[in-house]
Design a protein around this motif. Structure first.
Motif, mmCIF file in Angstrom:
data_model
loop_
_atom_site.group_PDB
_atom_site.id
_atom_site.type_symbol
_atom_site.label_atom_id
_atom_site.label_comp_id
_atom_site.label_asym_id
_atom_site.label_seq_id
_atom_site.Cartn_x
_atom_site.Cartn_y
_atom_site.Cartn_z
ATOM 1 N N GLU A 1 -0.377 0.827 5.142
ATOM 2 C CA GLU A 1 -0.254 -0.443 4.898
ATOM 3 C C GLU A 1 0.485 -0.997 3.654
ATOM 4 O O GLU A 1 1.436 -1.929 3.862
ATOM 5 C CB GLU A 1 -1.580 -1.019 5.022
ATOM 6 C CG GLU A 1 -2.258 -1.796 6.268
ATOM 7 C CD GLU A 1 -3.807 -2.174 6.363
ATOM 8 O OE1 GLU A 1 -4.074 -2.756 5.346
ATOM 9 O OE2 GLU A 1 -4.349 -1.397 7.023
ATOM 10 N N ARG B 1 2.622 0.686 2.008
ATOM 11 C CA ARG B 1 4.151 0.772 2.055
ATOM 12 C C ARG B 1 4.806 -0.342 2.900
ATOM 13 O O ARG B 1 5.808 -0.841 2.707
ATOM 14 C CB ARG B 1 4.390 2.266 2.683
ATOM 15 C CG ARG B 1 4.129 3.227 1.818
ATOM 16 C CD ARG B 1 4.214 4.775 2.335
ATOM 17 N NE ARG B 1 3.846 5.657 1.089
ATOM 18 C CZ ARG B 1 3.849 6.824 1.600
ATOM 19 N NH1 ARG B 1 4.445 7.348 2.835
ATOM 20 N NH2 ARG B 1 3.441 7.931 0.665
ATOM 21 N N LYS B 2 4.027 -0.552 3.830
ATOM 22 C CA LYS B 2 4.538 -1.576 4.894
ATOM 23 C C LYS B 2 4.655 -3.002 4.123
ATOM 24 O O LYS B 2 5.734 -3.661 4.257
ATOM 25 C CB LYS B 2 3.993 -1.900 6.192
ATOM 26 C CG LYS B 2 4.408 -2.660 7.164
ATOM 27 C CD LYS B 2 3.881 -2.781 8.420
ATOM 28 C CE LYS B 2 4.309 -3.662 9.528
ATOM 29 N NZ LYS B 2 4.373 -5.015 8.886
ATOM 30 N N LYS C 1 7.623 -2.964 1.789
ATOM 31 C CA LYS C 1 8.911 -3.018 2.613
ATOM 32 C C LYS C 1 9.236 -4.443 3.099
ATOM 33 O O LYS C 1 10.243 -4.970 2.855
ATOM 34 C CB LYS C 1 8.883 -2.107 3.792
ATOM 35 C CG LYS C 1 10.196 -1.606 4.252
ATOM 36 C CD LYS C 1 9.900 -0.303 5.232
ATOM 37 C CE LYS C 1 10.976 -0.407 6.291
ATOM 38 N NZ LYS C 1 10.559 0.459 7.398
ATOM 39 N N ASP C 2 7.876 -5.016 3.584
ATOM 40 C CA ASP C 2 8.036 -6.338 3.920
ATOM 41 C C ASP C 2 8.324 -7.368 2.986
ATOM 42 O O ASP C 2 9.462 -8.435 3.133
ATOM 43 C CB ASP C 2 7.001 -7.086 4.445
ATOM 44 C CG ASP C 2 6.384 -6.179 5.993
ATOM 45 O OD1 ASP C 2 7.410 -5.539 6.237
ATOM 46 O OD2 ASP C 2 5.283 -6.256 6.475
ATOM 47 N N GLU D 1 10.820 5.043 5.678
ATOM 48 C CA GLU D 1 9.910 5.371 6.573
ATOM 49 C C GLU D 1 10.474 6.378 7.511
ATOM 50 O O GLU D 1 10.105 7.498 7.994
ATOM 51 C CB GLU D 1 9.015 4.437 7.145
ATOM 52 C CG GLU D 1 8.200 3.705 6.125
ATOM 53 C CD GLU D 1 7.014 4.608 5.609
ATOM 54 O OE1 GLU D 1 5.845 4.528 6.162
ATOM 55 O OE2 GLU D 1 7.488 5.141 4.625
#
Ligand code: ZN
Ligand code: ZN
Length: 577
Positions: free
Chosen positions: A425, A427-428, A431-432, A493
């Motif tokens: 989460e 990492r996401k 990235k977002d 990723e």
């Protein structure tokens, strides 16, 4: 009575009240423009008399020329009135000269009026004054003050007759704006051009060298200071102590300190103490504290910062740090500042007192900054406390939503605690929000040159040999049982395992180490020294422990947080950083 007599009177050192002379000038009608200009300047220097300068200008100088305007503008230096008078001057119209513009630029720098300063720059270009030394130096200082070192360098490159003052301004400004590589290269250019040096250019270059912990550079600048005779100057001497101390050459620093003991000031005493403190060498810090007090100096906030960080770096207990802060208050009447609190909070967090650390951060009389939360977050990572790590990361991100370190350390803490879903989460989220990790850079010094590496860097002229050396080292340590540590944040990723491994293997500090071992200039037995602008990553830390064994060399890494000394397969930080 004529104006020259009054002018002479004004020139005498103790004029007293300039209004007396002004009154005589009015009574005898003997004033000339020159006298008026002098009076304007004098009025601005004496407390409470500034309004007289404006009154004189507007009532007694019917036809002001550029010099009159410049005196009025300079009299109101560092206040918005200077800029208003300048606009009136342009309406006359009168154009500024090489004295007017520097004064206005100083005002813009003091008031941080970036836009006005930019207009002045373009006007100076139109008038052909931007490359002239007075205006050029003022533009340089203006851009440095506004934190635009790139624009400052642009001005510097266009300047025509660059003298030692221009060079000093450029070197000091670059060093203050965290551009140490540029500062050192301007310093080198200055020496090649046989421009004389000043205590400012030398201490500025030393400041740059100390920011990079570049010990060879410190030595080179030191010899230059000896040749030019500036090494006995207290500003240069304390910059040398600071430079050697930060580069980890504490004995060199001590030599300069002892040689200059009779002239040493507080800056030098504190620099010497923090040199030892950085190495966690607490005894000499105490010795210096006694000596310092014996010599009639009174310890200040910086002295205590050195004492506290010596405690912290020598792994003294958090209680020791607390005791020193209490002494600082009770015995010396000094209130601890944010940095003192940060030191105590870090010590508490390291000792596992996470709740105490957090409570102190919220209760101290300062708004906690990123460094405070980051130090607790790092302790959470070490202790594998996922709950606290979440909370600290949240606080860090409230301060700065694009703080890459918050994501990276939090994800490491969560992976230590085995919370893999959440790692994904974080990492996401990173990235977002398009958060990018700050670019890591590592450097080594060999033969008086600084070699800078970035991750996956292929710019070095000996890249072929460097990568081959790294390959050789990696396979040697794999035989000893090294396993890559992959829990550091990887952006993409989608990249396959092999690619992740390769990225990891080409981190800047590994390239720097490979190059350093390849060069082998440091005699065997002497440590290989690497400096990194960020925190060393866990994999590189692991790799260096192994390399210190296979290469049988001591490796010293100074990262953004501390010194690591790798030798015989272990590091002095005991894996806590
Ligand atoms: Zn690394
Ligand atoms: Zn270490």
């Amino acid at each position: 009575m004529d104006s020259s007599y009054l002018n002479t009177l004004l020139e005498q050192s103790n004029v007293g009240d300039p209004r007396v002379i002004h009154a005589r000038a009015i009574r005898t009608a003997a004033a000339d423009r020159c006298l008026h200009h002098r009076l304007i300047t004098l009025y601005s220097k004496l407390p409470g008399l500034l309004p007289y300068s404006g009154r004189l200008f507007f009532t007694q100088i019917p036809f002001p020329n550029v010099v009159s305007w410049t005196s009025l503008i300079s009299a109101h230096s560092a206040s918005p009135a200077a800029l208003r008078h300048f606009v009136s001057m342009l309406r006359q119209p009168t154009l500024p000269n090489h004295r007017t513009l520097p004064s206005l630029l100083r005002t813009c720098a003091a008031l941080l009026c970036t836009h006005f300063g930019l207009s002045l720059h373009s006007l100076s270009v139109k008038l052909g004054l931007s490359s002239e030394p007075f205006t050029g130096s003022a533009l340089l200082n203006f851009y440095f003050k506004c934190r635009s070192p790139r624009d400052a360098l642009g001005v510097f490159d266009e300047m025509l007759d660059r003298d030692e003052v221009c060079y000093s301004a450029a070197i000091v400004g670059l060093a203050q704006n965290s551009r140490p590589v540029d500062a050192l290269s301007v310093f080198a250019e200055m020496r090649r051009g046989e421009i004389g040096s000043t205590i400012y250019s030398i201490s500025g270059a030393l400041r740059a060298a100390s920011e990079m912990a570049a010990m060879d550079q410190c030595g080179i600048i030191h010899s230059h200071a000896v040749v030019t005779g500036f090494d006995q100057n207290v500003v240069v001497a304390s910059a040398l102590i600071d430079g050697y101390g930060k580069s980890g050459l504490v004995l060199e620093a001590r030599r300069v300190f002892d040689e200059n003991l009779p002239i040493m000031n507080m800056v030098g005493w504190n620099a010497m103490m923090s040199g030892y403190a950085q190495q966690g060498d607490i005894e000499p810090v105490m010795e210096l504290l006694h000596k310092m007090e014996g010599g009639g100096f009174v310890p200040d906030g910086y002295t205590f910062l050195a004492i506290l960080s010596a405690c912290y770096n020598s792994a003294s207990s958090a209680e020791d740090v607390e005791r020193w802060i209490a002494r600082m208050r009770a015995d010396y009447g000094l209130e601890p500042g944010l940095e003192h609190y940060t030191c105590l909070i870090s010590a508490m967090a390291r000792a596992g007192r996470l709740e105490d650390a957090k409570r102190l951060a919220l209760a101290m009389p300062f708004e906690p900054d990123a460094a405070v939360w980051r130090s607790i977050l790092m302790a959470c990572r070490h202790l594998g406390d996922a709950d606290k790590a979440r909370e600290m990361a949240k606080r860090l991100l409230e301060l700065n939503p694009s703080d890459d370190s918050a994501y990276v350390i939090a994800s490491n803490a969560l992976s230590t605690a085995g919370e893999w879903d959440e790692v994904a989460e974080v990492r996401k989220a990173m990235k977002d929000r398009r958060v990018r990790k700050e670019v890591g850079q590592s450097w080594v010094e060999t033969r008086g040159r600084v070699h800078v590496f970035m991750a996956g860097d292929r710019r070095h002229e000996r890249r072929g040999e460097i990568y081959a050396k790294l390959e050789e080292l990696m396979s040697a340590i794999e035989q000893l049982g090294y396993e890559p540590i992959m829990d550091e944040m990887v952006h993409h990723e989608s990249v396959v395992e092999a690619e992740k491994r390769e990225r990891l293997q080409h981190h800047s500090e590994k390239l720097a180490a490979a190059f350093g071992l390849l060069e082998g200039v440091t005699p065997p037995g002497k440590a290989l020294r690497i400096v990194k602008n960020l925190r060393i990553c866990r994999d590189c830390h692991e790799v260096f422990m192994y390399i210190s064994r296979v290469a049988d060399r001591e490796i010293i890494v100074r990262d953004a947080n501390r010194y690591h000394r790798f030798s015989g397969g272990v590091c002095t930080c005991r894996d806590f950083w």
